[in-house]
Enzyme design. Structure first.
Site, PDB file in Angstrom:
ATOM      1  N   HIS A 126      29.062  36.627  44.889  1.00 42.63           N
ATOM      2  CA  HIS A 126      29.493  37.747  44.053  1.00 42.63           C
ATOM      3  C   HIS A 126      29.799  37.318  42.623  1.00 42.63           C
ATOM      4  O   HIS A 126      30.538  37.985  41.900  1.00 42.63           O
ATOM      5  CB  HIS A 126      30.670  38.481  44.699  1.00 42.63           C
ATOM      6  CG  HIS A 126      30.197  39.464  45.726  1.00 42.63           C
ATOM      7  ND1 HIS A 126      29.398  39.090  46.771  1.00 42.63           N
ATOM      8  CD2 HIS A 126      30.371  40.804  45.845  1.00 42.63           C
ATOM      9  CE1 HIS A 126      29.117  40.159  47.504  1.00 42.63           C
ATOM     10  NE2 HIS A 126      29.693  41.211  46.955  1.00 42.63           N
ATOM     11  N   ASP A 140      40.946  42.476  43.464  1.00 40.21           N
ATOM     12  CA  ASP A 140      40.782  43.909  43.750  1.00 40.21           C
ATOM     13  C   ASP A 140      39.846  44.133  44.932  1.00 40.21           C
ATOM     14  O   ASP A 140      39.934  45.145  45.621  1.00 40.21           O
ATOM     15  CB  ASP A 140      40.174  44.627  42.536  1.00 40.21           C
ATOM     16  CG  ASP A 140      41.163  44.763  41.398  1.00 40.21           C
ATOM     17  OD1 ASP A 140      42.332  44.395  41.585  1.00 40.21           O
ATOM     18  OD2 ASP A 140      40.763  45.246  40.332  1.00 40.21           O
ATOM     19  N   GLU A 148      48.264  47.515  37.249  1.00 46.98           N
ATOM     20  CA  GLU A 148      47.003  47.366  36.531  1.00 46.98           C
ATOM     21  C   GLU A 148      46.901  48.505  35.520  1.00 46.98           C
ATOM     22  O   GLU A 148      47.880  49.210  35.257  1.00 46.98           O
ATOM     23  CB  GLU A 148      45.802  47.374  37.489  1.00 46.98           C
ATOM     24  CG  GLU A 148      45.618  46.060  38.224  1.00 46.98           C
ATOM     25  CD  GLU A 148      44.217  45.847  38.781  1.00 46.98           C
ATOM     26  OE1 GLU A 148      43.318  46.663  38.513  1.00 46.98           O
ATOM     27  OE2 GLU A 148      44.018  44.843  39.506  1.00 46.98           O
TER      28      GLU A 148
HETATM   29  C1  LIG Z   1      32.997  43.973  43.028  1.00 51.76           C
HETATM   30  C2  LIG Z   1      33.717  42.724  42.568  1.00 51.76           C
HETATM   31  C3  LIG Z   1      35.066  42.774  42.282  1.00 51.76           C
HETATM   32  C4  LIG Z   1      35.744  41.633  41.852  1.00 51.76           C
HETATM   33  N1  LIG Z   1      37.075  41.723  41.617  1.00 51.76           N
HETATM   34  C5  LIG Z   1      37.737  40.630  41.224  1.00 51.76           C
HETATM   35  C6  LIG Z   1      39.136  40.684  41.000  1.00 51.76           C
HETATM   36  O1  LIG Z   1      39.756  41.715  41.145  1.00 51.76           O
HETATM   37  N2  LIG Z   1      39.758  39.551  40.616  1.00 51.76           N
HETATM   38  C7  LIG Z   1      39.088  38.371  40.456  1.00 51.76           C
HETATM   39  O2  LIG Z   1      39.720  37.374  40.143  1.00 51.76           O
HETATM   40  N3  LIG Z   1      37.772  38.293  40.654  1.00 51.76           N
HETATM   41  C8  LIG Z   1      37.090  39.395  41.016  1.00 51.76           C
HETATM   42  N4  LIG Z   1      35.750  39.316  41.201  1.00 51.76           N
HETATM   43  C9  LIG Z   1      35.069  38.064  40.848  1.00 51.76           C
HETATM   44  C10 LIG Z   1      35.068  37.098  42.028  1.00 51.76           C
HETATM   45  O3  LIG Z   1      36.362  36.668  42.326  1.00 51.76           O
HETATM   46  C11 LIG Z   1      34.252  35.853  41.691  1.00 51.76           C
HETATM   47  O4  LIG Z   1      32.969  36.218  41.283  1.00 51.76           O
HETATM   48  C12 LIG Z   1      34.184  34.936  42.907  1.00 51.76           C
HETATM   49  O5  LIG Z   1      33.690  33.688  42.498  1.00 51.76           O
HETATM   50  C13 LIG Z   1      33.267  35.510  43.948  1.00 51.76           C
HETATM   51  O6  LIG Z   1      33.492  34.885  45.166  1.00 51.76           O
HETATM   52  P1  LIG Z   1      32.263  34.518  46.062  1.00 51.76           P
HETATM   53  O7  LIG Z   1      32.769  34.110  47.387  1.00 51.76           O
HETATM   54  O8  LIG Z   1      31.245  35.582  46.058  1.00 51.76           O
HETATM   55  O9  LIG Z   1      31.766  33.220  45.256  1.00 51.76           O
HETATM   56  P2  LIG Z   1      30.301  32.802  44.767  1.00 51.76           P
HETATM   57  O10 LIG Z   1      29.803  33.774  43.773  1.00 51.76           O
HETATM   58  O11 LIG Z   1      29.461  32.517  45.927  1.00 51.76           O
HETATM   59  O12 LIG Z   1      30.686  31.441  44.053  1.00 51.76           O
HETATM   60  C14 LIG Z   1      31.463  31.460  42.862  1.00 51.76           C
HETATM   61  C15 LIG Z   1      31.708  30.055  42.339  1.00 51.76           C
HETATM   62  O13 LIG Z   1      32.528  29.347  43.259  1.00 51.76           O
HETATM   63  C16 LIG Z   1      31.847  28.196  43.749  1.00 51.76           C
HETATM   64  N5  LIG Z   1      32.212  28.083  45.153  1.00 51.76           N
HETATM   65  C17 LIG Z   1      31.956  28.951  46.164  1.00 51.76           C
HETATM   66  N6  LIG Z   1      32.509  28.509  47.292  1.00 51.76           N
HETATM   67  C18 LIG Z   1      33.117  27.337  46.995  1.00 51.76           C
HETATM   68  C19 LIG Z   1      33.858  26.395  47.740  1.00 51.76           C
HETATM   69  N7  LIG Z   1      34.101  26.549  49.034  1.00 51.76           N
HETATM   70  N8  LIG Z   1      34.327  25.304  47.092  1.00 51.76           N
HETATM   71  C20 LIG Z   1      34.121  25.124  45.766  1.00 51.76           C
HETATM   72  N9  LIG Z   1      33.421  25.970  45.012  1.00 51.76           N
HETATM   73  C21 LIG Z   1      32.943  27.076  45.621  1.00 51.76           C
HETATM   74  C22 LIG Z   1      30.379  28.469  43.502  1.00 51.76           C
HETATM   75  O14 LIG Z   1      29.633  27.280  43.402  1.00 51.76           O
HETATM   76  C23 LIG Z   1      30.439  29.231  42.193  1.00 51.76           C
HETATM   77  O15 LIG Z   1      30.613  28.369  41.106  1.00 51.76           O
HETATM   78  C24 LIG Z   1      35.049  40.413  41.666  1.00 51.76           C
HETATM   79  C25 LIG Z   1      33.681  40.356  41.941  1.00 51.76           C
HETATM   80  C26 LIG Z   1      33.015  41.494  42.399  1.00 51.76           C
HETATM   81  C27 LIG Z   1      31.560  41.411  42.682  1.00 51.76           C
END
Ligand SMILES: Cc1cc2nc3c(=O)[nH]c(=O)nc-3n(C[C@H](O)[C@H](O)[C@H](O)COP(=O)(O)OP(=O)(O)OC[C@H]3O[C@@H](n4cnc5c(N)ncnc54)[C@H](O)[C@@H]3O)c2cc1C
Length: 425
Positions: free
Chosen positions: A106, A173, A289
């Protein structure tokens, strides 16, 4: 965050612009070359390394749907040991390759991609763990905590800890994100003003470093790695376990939104509402917020539908009249003990606030429904900007960006969130 003065709030801004549907073919049209050393393809790990087009495709884009990069292979790990082995192999190789952990993908700018390298599909670990990925315990020094796999989704952490009547205190969120993914960033939401971001609520992490070693770190043990990996954008190691602080879970939530046409009144009230922020303070709000309702933007949007249908025409006409309406959104948790006093407490807190008379809306929802309020799955591109603004420049931002650019140029926006937090958190 050098300034430790809690009286000076910083503003957090999330600006999401919608653009018309566009699916890039850049990544898809690129020739597939497997640059992985042949030794790796004959390695023990080979049956967990997938090179087929579907596997490659599944990790070549992300929620942003703007960047497309194809790896040479995807690792479907069955244990942390697999991750260690892969990283060690690359580290010791004469031709090291890029490795990226992917949580739930994400990100919005390709952060979890590895062009011609290997993407580790962390979610695969979720179903492979012999034990549950969320283990709740208690210790004298830490109180309640959960040991959580880096691949776990926050929604699953919530459900597992609720079985013990407990929950983490700081959230994002949206809960369909992994623990490793948000701890690599910060994990910010309306609770941050009070509890700090998610990375401030972690006692310990297991990290697989760039040399392929599994290291346990905390503020006292290997502290440099601990502080590097939390908020480290996936660049300092892979989080396989995090020990997260838990507290008693509330049952229900009073969820309130109030509307403003004046930006100064809006920010002054937001700052007042976050000024009570002690972790144990009963009279503090649990969540603050704020967002912008633009004449050319959605009123009830993907983050949540909130306003009653009967009030939408009135709010829409105000947005048209003023160009922008500012909304403060707050939540106060309660349970059986406090259900009879929560309304009175909120009434006291709201005394003297300057929202437009009559434009205050409240909902009563369960704690789970409140936390899981954001549902968002579509595969259009999501240009997305997150900014921290110092308090000293928020007026300039409002007049220079929101009014002089977005409004004057009739730009259609997606959700715009705008809310304060205390720097010392
Ligand atoms: C609809 C939506 C709402 C959101 N709302 C918020 C919010 O309210 N607050 C907020 O803070 N963020 C928010 N985000 C952003 C979100 O927190 C970040 O994009 C987060 O990185 C996504 O998590 P993911 O598991 O999809 O990670 P990915 O997109 O898969 O990875 C993100 C990063 O983390 C690294 N990573 C993943 N897993 C690990 C691990 N186990 N160890 C080390 N590194 C790792 C990846 O290499 C990459 O650099 C939102 C995103 C979306 C799409």
């Amino acid at each position: 965050m050098a300034d430790q003065n809690p009286a000076i709030p910083t503003y957090f801004l999330v600006l999401i612009l919608y653009i018309t549907r566009f699916v890039s073919t850049l990544g898809k049209s690129m020739p597939r070359t497997t640059l992985l050393p042949s030794k790796l393809q004959n390695h023990d790990l080979a049956n967990r390394l997938h090179l087929d087009p579907d596997s490659i495709e599944s990790v070549s884009s992300d929620y942003g749907n703007i960047v497309h990069k194809r790896p040479a292979a995807v690792l479907y790990p069955t244990s942390a040991e697999d991750i260690k082995t892969l990283i060690k192999f690359s580290y010791n190789s004469s031709a090291p390759f890029t490795i990226a952990a992917r949580g739930h993908g994400h990100s919005v700018r390709g952060q979890a991609m590895a062009y011609n390298g290997v993407v580790i599909d962390m979610i695969h670990l979720k179903n492979r763990r012999k034990k549950t990925g969320v283990i709740v315990s208690k210790s004298h020094s830490l109180g309640y905590f959960a040991d959580v796999g880096g691949e776990q989704l926050w929604i699953d952490v919530l459900n597992a800890t609720l079985e013990h009547g407990l929950a983490p205190v700081s959230w994002t969120d949206f809960l369909q994100l992994t623990v490793g993914g948000t701890l690599s960033n910060a994990g910010i939401s309306g609770q941050t003003f009070r509890y700090g971001p998610q990375i401030s609520n972690v006692f310990e992490v297991d990290v697989i470093t760039g040399k392929g070693q599994l290291v346990t770190c905390s503020p006292n043990i290997n502290s440099e790695l601990f502080y590097a990996v939390l908020g480290g954008l996936g660049q300092f190691g892979i989080i396989t376990r995090a020990r997260i602080a838990l507290e008693s879970a509330p049952k229900s939530v009073k969820w309130v939104r109030m509307l403003y046409s004046d930006f100064s009144a809006f920010t002054k009230d937001q700052e007042r509402l976050i000024s009570i922020n002690g972790r144990k303070q009963n009279n503090a709000l649990d969540y603050v917020e704020g967002s912008l309702l633009m004449a050319r933007g959605p009123l009830n949007n993907w983050r949540s539908s909130f306003f009653p249908a009967s009030d939408i025409p009135r709010i829409t006409s105000l947005a048209t009249q003023h160009g922008i309406i500012y909304t403060i959104e707050v939540a106060k948790y309660y349970d059986d003990w406090t259900q009879h006093t929560v309304d009175k407490e909120l009434e006291e807190m709201f005394k003297g606030l300057s929202f437009i008379p009559g434009l205050i809306f409240a909902k009563d929802v369960s704690y789970v429904d409140f936390l899981a309020r954001v549902r968002s799955e579509d595969n259009v591109p999501h240009p997305w900007l997150n900014l921290f603004l110092p308090k000293s420049s928020i007026e300039d931002f409002n007049s220079g960006v929101f009014r002089d650019i977005v409004l004057k140029r009739n730009i259609t926006t997606g959700p715009v969130l705008f809310y304060p937090m205390n720097r010392n958190k």
